[in-house]
Structure formats: C-alpha cells, structure tokens
Design a protein around this motif. Structure first.
Motif, mmCIF file in Angstrom:
data_model
loop_
_atom_site.group_PDB
_atom_site.id
_atom_site.type_symbol
_atom_site.label_atom_id
_atom_site.label_comp_id
_atom_site.label_asym_id
_atom_site.label_seq_id
_atom_site.Cartn_x
_atom_site.Cartn_y
_atom_site.Cartn_z
ATOM 1 N N THR A 250 0.766 -1.161 -0.042
ATOM 2 C CA THR A 250 -0.090 -0.058 -0.154
ATOM 3 C C THR A 250 0.888 1.306 0.121
ATOM 4 O OG1 THR A 250 -0.054 0.069 2.501
ATOM 5 C CG2 THR A 250 -1.756 -1.168 1.121
ATOM 6 N N ALA A 251 2.273 1.215 0.357
ATOM 7 C CA ALA A 251 2.797 2.379 0.407
ATOM 8 C C ALA A 251 3.451 3.018 -0.962
ATOM 9 C CB ALA A 251 4.139 2.263 1.430
ATOM 10 N N LYS A 252 3.707 4.310 -0.990
ATOM 11 C CA LYS A 252 4.232 4.601 -2.304
ATOM 12 C C LYS A 252 5.817 4.510 -2.534
ATOM 13 C CE LYS A 252 3.150 8.709 -5.207
ATOM 14 N NZ LYS A 252 2.517 10.049 -5.257
ATOM 15 N N PHE A 253 6.342 3.471 -2.786
ATOM 16 C CA PHE A 253 7.731 2.937 -2.741
ATOM 17 C C PHE A 253 8.611 4.137 -3.742
ATOM 18 C CE2 PHE A 253 6.684 -0.543 -0.285
ATOM 19 C CZ PHE A 253 7.720 -0.797 0.571
ATOM 20 N N ASN B 107 -10.935 -5.052 6.814
ATOM 21 C CA ASN B 107 -9.934 -4.505 5.647
ATOM 22 C C ASN B 107 -9.045 -3.488 6.099
ATOM 23 O OD1 ASN B 107 -11.224 -1.672 5.446
ATOM 24 N ND2 ASN B 107 -13.224 -2.722 4.854
ATOM 25 N N VAL B 108 -8.146 -3.154 5.300
ATOM 26 C CA VAL B 108 -7.127 -2.221 5.954
ATOM 27 C C VAL B 108 -7.571 -0.958 6.445
ATOM 28 C CG1 VAL B 108 -6.574 -1.332 3.491
ATOM 29 C CG2 VAL B 108 -4.695 -1.521 5.274
ATOM 30 N N LEU B 109 -8.378 -0.273 5.824
ATOM 31 C CA LEU B 109 -8.984 0.811 6.399
ATOM 32 C C LEU B 109 -9.529 0.831 7.701
ATOM 33 C CD1 LEU B 109 -10.237 2.577 3.171
ATOM 34 C CD2 LEU B 109 -7.857 2.585 4.216
ATOM 35 N N GLU B 110 -10.503 -0.079 8.152
ATOM 36 C CA GLU B 110 -11.128 -0.592 9.283
ATOM 37 C C GLU B 110 -10.172 -0.817 10.203
ATOM 38 O OE1 GLU B 110 -15.269 -2.723 7.603
ATOM 39 O OE2 GLU B 110 -13.463 -3.731 7.740
ATOM 40 N N ALA B 111 -8.955 -1.302 9.910
ATOM 41 C CA ALA B 111 -7.705 -1.482 10.752
ATOM 42 C C ALA B 111 -7.059 -0.599 11.359
ATOM 43 C CB ALA B 111 -6.854 -2.596 10.376
ATOM 44 N N GLY B 112 -7.331 0.771 10.768
ATOM 45 C CA GLY B 112 -6.861 2.105 11.042
ATOM 46 C C GLY B 112 -5.377 2.200 10.622
ATOM 47 N N LEU B 113 -5.130 1.872 9.586
ATOM 48 C CA LEU B 113 -3.813 1.781 9.082
ATOM 49 C C LEU B 113 -3.614 2.801 7.716
ATOM 50 C CD1 LEU B 113 -3.053 -2.087 8.922
ATOM 51 C CD2 LEU B 113 -2.469 -0.227 10.836
ATOM 52 N N TRP B 114 -4.461 4.146 7.990
ATOM 53 C CA TRP B 114 -4.501 4.972 6.922
ATOM 54 C C TRP B 114 -3.135 5.522 6.600
ATOM 55 C CZ3 TRP B 114 -9.069 6.633 4.209
ATOM 56 C CH2 TRP B 114 -10.458 6.215 4.481
ATOM 57 N N ASP B 115 -2.437 5.628 7.547
ATOM 58 C CA ASP B 115 -0.903 6.576 7.476
ATOM 59 C C ASP B 115 -0.060 5.310 6.675
ATOM 60 O OD1 ASP B 115 -1.643 8.521 8.774
ATOM 61 O OD2 ASP B 115 -0.726 7.989 10.656
ATOM 62 N N ALA B 116 -0.530 4.092 6.517
ATOM 63 C CA ALA B 116 0.437 3.229 5.718
ATOM 64 C C ALA B 116 -0.104 3.053 4.154
ATOM 65 C CB ALA B 116 0.640 2.030 6.444
ATOM 66 N N VAL B 117 -1.277 3.856 3.843
ATOM 67 C CA VAL B 117 -1.934 3.621 2.795
ATOM 68 C C VAL B 117 -1.745 4.816 1.732
ATOM 69 C CG1 VAL B 117 -3.979 3.048 1.498
ATOM 70 C CG2 VAL B 117 -3.498 1.908 3.535
ATOM 71 N N SER B 118 -1.308 4.763 0.559
ATOM 72 C CA SER B 118 -1.118 5.861 -0.202
ATOM 73 C C SER B 118 -2.252 5.908 -1.254
ATOM 74 C CB SER B 118 0.146 5.630 -1.332
ATOM 75 O OG SER B 118 -0.037 6.665 -2.326
ATOM 76 N N LEU B 119 -3.055 7.060 -1.292
ATOM 77 C CA LEU B 119 -4.392 7.025 -1.676
ATOM 78 C C LEU B 119 -4.281 7.864 -3.032
ATOM 79 C CD1 LEU B 119 -6.579 8.554 1.291
ATOM 80 C CD2 LEU B 119 -6.053 6.241 0.569
ATOM 81 N N ASP B 120 -3.079 8.186 -3.465
ATOM 82 C CA ASP B 120 -2.836 8.772 -4.852
ATOM 83 C C ASP B 120 -1.840 8.193 -5.887
ATOM 84 O OD1 ASP B 120 -0.448 9.482 -3.414
ATOM 85 O OD2 ASP B 120 -0.455 11.678 -3.445
ATOM 86 N N LYS B 121 -1.352 6.872 -5.472
ATOM 87 C CA LYS B 121 -0.469 6.271 -6.312
ATOM 88 C C LYS B 121 -1.255 5.127 -7.046
ATOM 89 C CE LYS B 121 0.779 1.926 -3.915
ATOM 90 N NZ LYS B 121 1.938 0.864 -3.451
#
Length: 344
Positions: A56-59, A230-244
């Motif tokens: 999910t990160a923007k490598f 899911n990953v958003l329910e798990a509170g992991l928004w900071d580790a998910v790139s929403l614009d890649k």
C-alpha cells in the motif's frame, strides 16, 4: 539467537519484571529483541516498483536511507500484515510479523514475473533485530554518540558501529515513531545487547512486548489483521497511499472510500476487568451487538485492563460497551490513524 529475557523464578517475580519493562517503555527506555520477527530482503533493479505494486505504500517516492510502514493486503483489501521497510543502496529490507515471514516470502516469489529483475530472500536466520522503546531512547543514542539520527523522519536509517560491531539503526520502534531499531548480525548481537543494557535500557520479553502492543494499539496478524477486516477498518490509513497508481487491493480501497464502505473501526477499549478475545461487544443501553474483541491485556498499572476490538462506525469515542459482564469504554490508542471522514 535469543538474548532477551530476565530469568526469574516465580510468577510474582515475572510480573514485577514485566511491570518494570512496561514502565520503562512508557516513561524511560526499554529494549526488546524482535529477532523472532521475519526479515525479507528484496533485491534487483525492479525492487522498488515491484513492492510499489504489491503493497500500500508509495515506494517509488522513497530513496536510499528512507523508510516507511506498508501493508500487505489481499485483492479485496483484507489485511495480511504490516511491514516496516528500509530503502537501502542495493536492497529493500522488510520487517514482518513472526507468523507471516514465510508466507509473505512465498507470496512475493509467486508474483515475480519472468521479465522482473527482482529476487526475494528470507534473511531472518542471518540477522537479529532489536528495538529501543521509550522517551529516553534519545539519551541512549547520545551515549552511543549516534545522536545524528535524533529528530530525523520515521524510517530514516544509517550504518554505524556499536562497540566495534556493524549495525544498521533506524528511527522508530515498530510500535511507534519514537525510539530506534537495530539490524545486526547474530555474531554481534550479544555484545550490542549488553551495551544497551549497560546504558540503562530495561529488557523486555515477548509476553511484555505483546502487552505493550495492545497498549499502543498496533494490529497483529490472526487478531486484528484477518480476512474479516479491511485495511482501512484496521486504522492503517497512514500506511496507505491514496494517490499512487494501481497496486494489489487498490480498486477495492478506492471503492471503500468512494462509497462509504468502511463499516467498522478498530478501537482501544478500557475495561473494568479481564475479557476473552473473540467475545461480542454490545451496547450497555440496549444489549445490541456492535462488534468483537480481538485482543486483551492488563494495563500499565495494577487493576487496569485494555482491549482492542472492532466496533460499528456508528459507535464512537467514549461509548460505554459490555464484553460479557465486563464494562468498557472506547478510547483512542496511539498507533491507529483515521481520517476525519470516517470518524464517528
């Protein structure tokens, strides 16, 4: 090799030792041996793009010496594990949970196509991993004369020597953005461990680390990270790139955001007593089931209890709930992140 752990006889002695380590982690400095965690080394010219497509990160925006948290998810955005990544000169190092190292290595191997210049190596047996946790971690780094890392962004890492032993040290302690992580060889681990203890770090064993994990609110595979959430329910928004661009699970995540598909949220729950993970969470007023308890631990002090659990998003901060006969209150925990758009 496992260096952590203070040999004590009785349960009472162990409890005192564990309480001391928890107190150190929250108000002093503790050191934990996370060598049981998995470490995966990804090499090859296409390694950044490969992991960019798989997590999910923007490598593709990261450069040598930087790092981040990223999440392995299924195509339907269900959580597999959180990985902490370091971008090195010729490789990317991933730290993953003890239970997922082999399966994630196998999964990554599966997704390497013929033309990809990527290799995946499990280096868990060739390395050790320690973390310094607590607000006085900076004092240890100053004593080591490695204070140039203090104040640097989360995931920043550099190569050093400690007591003449080579070690790579990064900003962050897996459970939080403060503290520091140490990647080193088994041959140097005992000497470095001794140095950290001599500088005042209190040793923390695996059971106490699990207790701290719950207090900090970091989700774990098989508990909070399962195919049920899911990953958003798990509170992991900071580790998910929403614009890649496109990556595994991206379409599902986009739909969850666009159509309000985040139906529940992971909370900390301050409890009046011990509770069993897997138990239903109900509303005090009407007894309606609104969620499930996923983890439980005793708190920082005697008589305190804390849990983690998923609760329907209509139920918010400060809500009174029940887990069986145990009363609870929904509270924030440090590790989790949620944008205002999904906060009740």
């Amino acid at each position: 090799m496992t260096t952590v752990g203070v040999e004590t006889g009785s349960y009472a002695e162990q409890s005192v030792t564990n309480d001391l380590a928890i107190s150190a982690a929250l108000s002093g400095v503790a050191v934990a041996d996370l060598t049981r965690f998995g470490r995966i080394r990804v090499t090859g010219d296409d390694r950044s793009q490969f992991l960019h497509n798989q997590t999910t990160a923007k490598f593709d925006s990261l450069t040598e010496g930087e790092g981040c948290d990223t999440v392995f998810v299924t195509p339907t955005a269900r959580t597999i594990d959180i990985a902490h990544a370091w971008i090195m000169k010729n490789a990317i190092m991933l730290l993953v949970s003890p239970s997922t190292g082999i399966s994630i290595s196998e999964m990554l191997q599966k997704y390497i196509f013929y033309a990809d210049k990527v290799e995946v190596h499990d280096i868990s047996k060739q390395t050790c991993f320690f973390v310094l946790v607590g607000p006085k971690s900076n004092e240890v780094m100053k004593a080591l004369k490695l204070d140039d890392l203090i104040g640097k962004p989360y995931g920043t890492h550099r190569h050093y020597t400690v007591d003449g032993m080579p070690v790579t040290i990064g900003v962050g302690s897996v459970l939080c953005r403060d503290g520091f992580s140490f990647l080193l060889s088994p041959s140097s681990s005992r000497a470095v461990w001794k140095v950290l203890l001599n500088l005042g770090a209190i040793p923390m064993d695996a059971n106490t680390w699990e207790r701290l994990r719950v207090l900090q609110g970091r989700p774990a595979p098989g508990k909070e990270l399962t195919h049920d959430f899911n990953v958003l329910e798990a509170g992991l928004w900071d580790a998910v790139s929403l614009d890649k661009g496109c990556y595994k699970g991206q379409e599902t995540i986009a739909r969850l955001i666009t159509y309000g598909g985040v139906k529940q949220k992971l909370w900390g729950i301050k409890l009046s007593g011990a509770a069993e993970p897997g138990s239903s969470i109900t509303i005090v007023e009407d007894g309606k089931k609104v969620g499930v308890l996923t983890s439980y631990s005793i708190g920082r002090e005697e008589g305190e209890h804390l849990g983690l659990g998923y609760v329907k998003k209509q139920v918010g901060l400060g809500e009174q709930v029940c887990i069986g006969d145990v009363l609870g209150t929904l509270v924030d925990v440090p590790f989790l992140s949620h944008p205002p758009s999904v906060t009740p």
